[in-house]
Enzyme design. Sequence first.
Site, PDB file in Angstrom:
ATOM      1  N   GLN A   7       1.703  -6.609   5.295  1.00 40.73           N
ATOM      2  CA  GLN A   7       1.948  -6.309   3.913  1.00 40.73           C
ATOM      3  C   GLN A   7       3.338  -7.043   3.785  1.00 40.73           C
ATOM      4  O   GLN A   7       3.881  -7.727   4.284  1.00 40.73           O
ATOM      5  CB  GLN A   7       2.174  -4.709   3.751  1.00 40.73           C
ATOM      6  CG  GLN A   7       0.704  -4.181   3.946  1.00 40.73           C
ATOM      7  CD  GLN A   7       0.597  -2.743   3.548  1.00 40.73           C
ATOM      8  OE1 GLN A   7       1.304  -2.136   2.862  1.00 40.73           O
ATOM      9  NE2 GLN A   7      -0.538  -2.145   4.011  1.00 40.73           N
TER      10      GLN A   7
ATOM     11  N   GLU B 239      -6.047  -9.712   3.154  1.00 45.52           N
ATOM     12  CA  GLU B 239      -5.449  -9.056   4.093  1.00 45.52           C
ATOM     13  C   GLU B 239      -5.390 -10.021   5.379  1.00 45.52           C
ATOM     14  O   GLU B 239      -6.297 -10.372   5.942  1.00 45.52           O
ATOM     15  CB  GLU B 239      -5.843  -7.675   4.515  1.00 45.52           C
ATOM     16  CG  GLU B 239      -5.577  -6.686   3.595  1.00 45.52           C
ATOM     17  CD  GLU B 239      -5.796  -5.273   4.107  1.00 45.52           C
ATOM     18  OE1 GLU B 239      -5.712  -4.822   5.280  1.00 45.52           O
ATOM     19  OE2 GLU B 239      -6.386  -4.551   3.213  1.00 45.52           O
TER      20      GLU B 239
ATOM     21  N   ASN C 125     -11.715  -1.179  -0.893  1.00 46.98           N
ATOM     22  CA  ASN C 125     -11.216  -1.917   0.260  1.00 46.98           C
ATOM     23  C   ASN C 125     -12.126  -1.429   1.419  1.00 46.98           C
ATOM     24  O   ASN C 125     -12.521  -0.201   1.808  1.00 46.98           O
ATOM     25  CB  ASN C 125      -9.909  -0.887   0.286  1.00 46.98           C
ATOM     26  CG  ASN C 125      -9.060  -1.522   1.649  1.00 46.98           C
ATOM     27  OD1 ASN C 125      -8.609  -2.574   1.643  1.00 46.98           O
ATOM     28  ND2 ASN C 125      -9.385  -0.793   2.950  1.00 46.98           N
ATOM     29  N   GLU C 126     -12.340  -2.632   2.129  1.00 44.36           N
ATOM     30  CA  GLU C 126     -13.048  -2.392   3.480  1.00 44.36           C
ATOM     31  C   GLU C 126     -14.236  -1.502   3.719  1.00 44.36           C
ATOM     32  O   GLU C 126     -14.203  -0.647   4.554  1.00 44.36           O
ATOM     33  CB  GLU C 126     -11.806  -2.098   4.565  1.00 44.36           C
ATOM     34  CG  GLU C 126     -10.911  -3.295   4.839  1.00 44.36           C
ATOM     35  CD  GLU C 126      -9.804  -3.072   5.965  1.00 44.36           C
ATOM     36  OE1 GLU C 126     -10.049  -2.093   6.559  1.00 44.36           O
ATOM     37  OE2 GLU C 126      -9.240  -3.963   5.908  1.00 44.36           O
TER      38      GLU C 126
ATOM     39  N   GLU D 294       0.738  -1.139  -0.024  1.00 40.60           N
ATOM     40  CA  GLU D 294      -0.028   0.059   0.143  1.00 40.60           C
ATOM     41  C   GLU D 294       0.905   1.430   0.220  1.00 40.60           C
ATOM     42  O   GLU D 294       2.033   1.192   0.551  1.00 40.60           O
ATOM     43  CB  GLU D 294      -0.964  -0.003   1.152  1.00 40.60           C
ATOM     44  CG  GLU D 294      -1.808   1.265   1.252  1.00 40.60           C
ATOM     45  CD  GLU D 294      -2.821   0.971   2.560  1.00 40.60           C
ATOM     46  OE1 GLU D 294      -3.637   1.848   2.778  1.00 40.60           O
ATOM     47  OE2 GLU D 294      -2.829  -0.129   3.011  1.00 40.60           O
TER      48      GLU D 294
ATOM     49  N   TYR E 239      -6.829  -9.707  11.298  1.00 40.74           N
ATOM     50  CA  TYR E 239      -5.337  -9.438  11.757  1.00 40.74           C
ATOM     51  C   TYR E 239      -5.375  -9.957  13.282  1.00 40.74           C
ATOM     52  O   TYR E 239      -6.603  -9.967  13.782  1.00 40.74           O
ATOM     53  CB  TYR E 239      -5.025  -7.982  12.045  1.00 40.74           C
ATOM     54  CG  TYR E 239      -4.819  -7.447  10.592  1.00 40.74           C
ATOM     55  CD1 TYR E 239      -3.394  -7.485   9.640  1.00 40.74           C
ATOM     56  CD2 TYR E 239      -5.672  -6.775   9.821  1.00 40.74           C
ATOM     57  CE1 TYR E 239      -3.276  -6.916   8.517  1.00 40.74           C
ATOM     58  CE2 TYR E 239      -5.373  -6.087   8.544  1.00 40.74           C
ATOM     59  CZ  TYR E 239      -4.140  -6.108   7.934  1.00 40.74           C
ATOM     60  OH  TYR E 239      -4.040  -5.677   6.796  1.00 40.74           O
TER      61      TYR E 239
ATOM     62  N   ASN F 202      -6.475   1.384   2.925  1.00 46.03           N
ATOM     63  CA  ASN F 202      -7.429   2.253   3.399  1.00 46.03           C
ATOM     64  C   ASN F 202      -7.093   3.748   2.426  1.00 46.03           C
ATOM     65  O   ASN F 202      -7.724   4.414   1.909  1.00 46.03           O
ATOM     66  CB  ASN F 202      -7.086   2.900   4.867  1.00 46.03           C
ATOM     67  CG  ASN F 202      -7.785   1.857   5.526  1.00 46.03           C
ATOM     68  OD1 ASN F 202      -8.602   0.920   5.465  1.00 46.03           O
ATOM     69  ND2 ASN F 202      -7.560   1.847   7.051  1.00 46.03           N
TER      70      ASN F 202
END
Length: 497
Positions: A344, A290, A171-172, A26, A243, A71
């Site tokens: 990442q 992710e 994304n999200e 990212e 996560y 993000n």
Amino acid sequence: METKVTIVKDFTKGKVDDKLFSSFIEQLGRAVYTGIYEPGHPSADEQGFRKDVIELVKDLRVGLVRYPGGNFLSGYNWKDGIGPRESRPVRLDRAWHTIETNSIGIDDFVDWAKKAGTEVMAAVNMGTGTPQDAADLVEYCNFPGGTAWSDLRIKNGHKEPHNIKYWCVGNEMDGPWQICHLDASDYGKKARETIKLMKWTDENIQTVVCGSASSALPTYPEWDRIVLEHTYDVADFISIHRYFENQGDDDDFLASFYDMDQFIKTSCATCDYVKALTRSKKTMMLSFDEWNIWYQSQQEPHPWVQAPRILEDHYSLLDALAFGGMAITLLNHADRVKVACLAQLVNVIAPIFTEPGKGSYKQAIYFPFRDVSLFGRGTVLAPIVKTENKVTKAYGEVPAVIFSSVYIEEKDEITVFALNTSKNQSSETQIDLSSFGKTEMIYRSELCGSDLSAKNSLENPDAVKTVEIPAIQSDNSIYAATLKAASWNVLRFKVKK
């Protein structure tokens, strides 16, 4: 502690997709700037890419790299990152409170990916972006020429199309932290129309719609159901993110695999409900794009600066062991999880760490990821495991030792990955491969140590690493192996003709 695992050749679970060993970069912190890109660095090539990092990425055999976010994506205009570098605008990245120079954009990143031996999984902005913006990006990247956007790509130095196949549609978007966050119905409608335009531009692409960013959100899994009801017939994957971090209880942390396993099962059940509801013949696959260990509680505010040192977790041996449990879980769900992106890749919660103007090194989590990437490509078998359970506060009873087994038919090789989560008990483990006939162990390694807090650094890059140990002999394809307390293990076997 005694453990027995029986691996039967015909008990197949699913074929491992090479995209299961993917990652993520990212425009965040030092992932790009002084991570993959540092003009003037002793190892920099003619485009400013760090060759030491490229070699480490090659070593991991990364399938895809998701880019540019994250993000960051939901406030990003892809047009800012193309054309002459000196003409690109400097912008505020409001997602991460940083200054973005746009020195790297889609063309540059495709060039880097080719050098690193991987491919790009691109992402389109579903926050401030529009369906037209997304379709224009697909045209810019994939259309051969003769149109405004494809000719601009050619003018910018890339005559041949990038032919990016995999695309994340946002994304999200379920997260209230996301720029222009949408509810499930609004996102589902927007995603459907965006995919239509993208696929009308290039019918060969595959798209990933946003699923839940965490199982802890109150909208999970209802968000996924609603989104899929709008997009099931046009999307190819639904994404899930998760996560983990050590909240102070090592046993809970080492059992993170259990939480991940339940998350995947619930996501699959949600997909299958919508499959039945829509009378579809298609089975929706998951893109776990992710996943990692991330100490989010340790984040601190910072001023508006370029490429700040943020999200730079330094991983311990204990982190690597918990990570190994997640890797085993992903393999064991290879029938439904077809893409998985370690988030990442460099500096930002990453297996590779660099210092500006200096060297790079492998973090502790590098080693289990490399093991599964090198030895986990084949058909996952469903092992029959008998082991002790241990009681955790977060999850109740969970197995103390977990396994994944992969059969590489063209080589007649079997790899067994094993994690002993007990901190004080070794496991006397019997591995029964008699269904394969006569076999021999050809390789064995372990990742363990007396100091679970040990971490690698530029000064001490080998404090944590995988160590090859002597193979075990057997006359009947039944092997007796001691799996040390708190250890990650790789055992490889060859079928004798």
